[in-house]
Motif scaffolding. Sequence first.
Motif, mmCIF file in Angstrom:
data_model
loop_
_atom_site.group_PDB
_atom_site.id
_atom_site.type_symbol
_atom_site.label_atom_id
_atom_site.label_comp_id
_atom_site.label_asym_id
_atom_site.label_seq_id
_atom_site.Cartn_x
_atom_site.Cartn_y
_atom_site.Cartn_z
ATOM 1 N N UNK A 1 -6.663 -8.490 5.128
ATOM 2 C CA UNK A 1 -6.234 -8.447 6.520
ATOM 3 C C UNK A 1 -6.575 -7.111 7.157
ATOM 4 N N UNK A 2 -6.789 -7.137 8.465
ATOM 5 C CA UNK A 2 -7.015 -5.902 9.192
ATOM 6 C C UNK A 2 -6.408 -6.024 10.587
ATOM 7 N N UNK A 3 -6.075 -4.868 11.165
ATOM 8 C CA UNK A 3 -5.569 -4.802 12.534
ATOM 9 C C UNK A 3 -6.613 -4.114 13.399
ATOM 10 N N UNK A 4 -6.738 -4.543 14.641
ATOM 11 C CA UNK A 4 -7.716 -3.937 15.533
ATOM 12 C C UNK A 4 -7.232 -4.055 16.970
ATOM 13 N N UNK B 1 -4.481 2.449 -0.151
ATOM 14 C CA UNK B 1 -4.704 2.063 1.240
ATOM 15 C C UNK B 1 -5.102 0.609 1.448
ATOM 16 N N UNK B 2 -5.707 -0.007 0.446
ATOM 17 C CA UNK B 2 -6.326 -1.316 0.649
ATOM 18 C C UNK B 2 -5.676 -2.328 -0.293
ATOM 19 N N UNK B 3 -5.084 -3.365 0.273
ATOM 20 C CA UNK B 3 -4.386 -4.387 -0.515
ATOM 21 C C UNK B 3 -4.822 -5.763 -0.028
ATOM 22 N N UNK C 1 0.830 -1.205 0.000
ATOM 23 C CA UNK C 1 0.000 0.000 0.000
ATOM 24 C C UNK C 1 0.866 1.257 0.000
ATOM 25 N N UNK C 2 1.925 1.242 0.792
ATOM 26 C CA UNK C 2 2.813 2.401 0.841
ATOM 27 C C UNK C 2 3.538 2.593 -0.487
ATOM 28 N N UNK C 3 3.937 1.487 -1.117
ATOM 29 C CA UNK C 3 4.644 1.568 -2.401
ATOM 30 C C UNK C 3 3.782 2.220 -3.473
ATOM 31 N N UNK D 1 -9.081 2.801 0.126
ATOM 32 C CA UNK D 1 -9.824 2.143 1.199
ATOM 33 C C UNK D 1 -11.239 2.717 1.245
ATOM 34 N N UNK D 2 -12.005 2.338 0.221
ATOM 35 C CA UNK D 2 -13.400 2.748 0.119
ATOM 36 C C UNK D 2 -14.256 1.490 0.010
#
Length: 463
Positions: free
Chosen positions: A306-309, A131-133, A125-127, A293-294
Amino acid sequence: MSAHPWMANSTAAAKQSMLDAIGASSIDELFAQIPAEHRLGRPLELEPALRSEAALQRHLLELVSKNRDCEATLSFLGAGCWQHHVPAVCDEIATRSEFTTSVFGTAQSDKGRNQAWFEFTSQIAELVELDFVGLPVYTWGVAGGHAIRMAARLTDRNEVLYPASLDPERLAVFRTFCEPPQMPHHIALQPVAVRADGRIDLDDLAAKLSDRTAAVYFDNPNFLGVIETDGADVAALAHGAGAEVIVGVDPISLGVLAAPAGYGADIVVGSLQPLGVHMAAGGGTGGFIATRDEERYARQYPTLCLSALPTSEPGELGFGIVLFEQTSYGAREEARDWTGNSVYLWSTVAAAYLALMGPAGLREVGEACLARSHAAARRLAQIEGVEIAYPEGFFKEFVVRFDDTGRTVAEVNRALLERGIFGGKDLSTDMPWLGQSALYCVTEVHTADDVERLATALAEVLR
């Protein structure tokens, strides 16, 4: 027929039980949709079974020894699978049992694997500055095929434009994803002309855009190695017609080239192979899909995501799979698209490679590719009869023309192979408008001595 010694469900009773469960009268009935002429009506003519591990090992070594590899042979091949340096740490990570045997367990046992996957998606995503990969699919071509279908669903349109210089193998994969014309979800693929400099013809693109166009797809750098400097203009034209913009990238180029989102890409796809994955044939090297990231994009992903929470422990994060219910793992035949492959390990390897290299390391590799490939092109252009089709504005691959030498690419490559060199990919069949041309690749692993050896051999072959 007796049961197979390693397959408990191969007994006659087990087979009959399965047939009864699905309502089929025979195994042959399961293959009725396959035309008889495509089915083998006799036993396979196989060699006798090898009865020992030693015999099997010897047989496989004999087969492998027939190959010519890129360690013993100087290679200038690319065209989708490139020779880059693979740091030792990548192989160390790839062979650790925690990753090679980790498929699906519990939320607790999968936490480390999920975190590695999350780090991979964050790095990509940064490359690409999105936002969403999702987790990788089989190849770059498969990622592009999924992206095309995503765009068609997003826009409710059924045509995609692509440059005539697109990789023929990637285009073949796209055609498979777009389904035949008689199918209800067929997506038409329409080529756009390229200019004399190898870039997209903006006038032809503008003329072919319509209210049927779901997306414009292009690679940057493109298949011929040329950097598409008009990416922002392509995106503006596509968006003006209400179409999505899909850009395919070689991720290792993003250390020196602008990120696709910066010139208007909505969906970005590409290969993982340059990021610490060895060159290979017969298996997927990984392809990624990235978007903003929509929710409208997220709901179209066919991949695991994947997601972090936060957790109950302050400051601690948990990592888990999200949107599982829309994948083929969760929804089966009701899913957006089918995906399932064996390339998730490459996401962990790519994460290790990107973490090791960092922004400065990627920039150094990109600068080395640019400098060494352009130096190689200038050296080959000094050989009588040899011409560089697009002498400026390429990344690590360039087109070499042999028309004025009186030799075909096939003849040149055979002669080079006799001298221990893999010449460039022959383009004369797939792209006859380029004449007797080959696509050469020079990366950070090629030295000035390697290029001089190639030039000397070519001069000798063409003399």
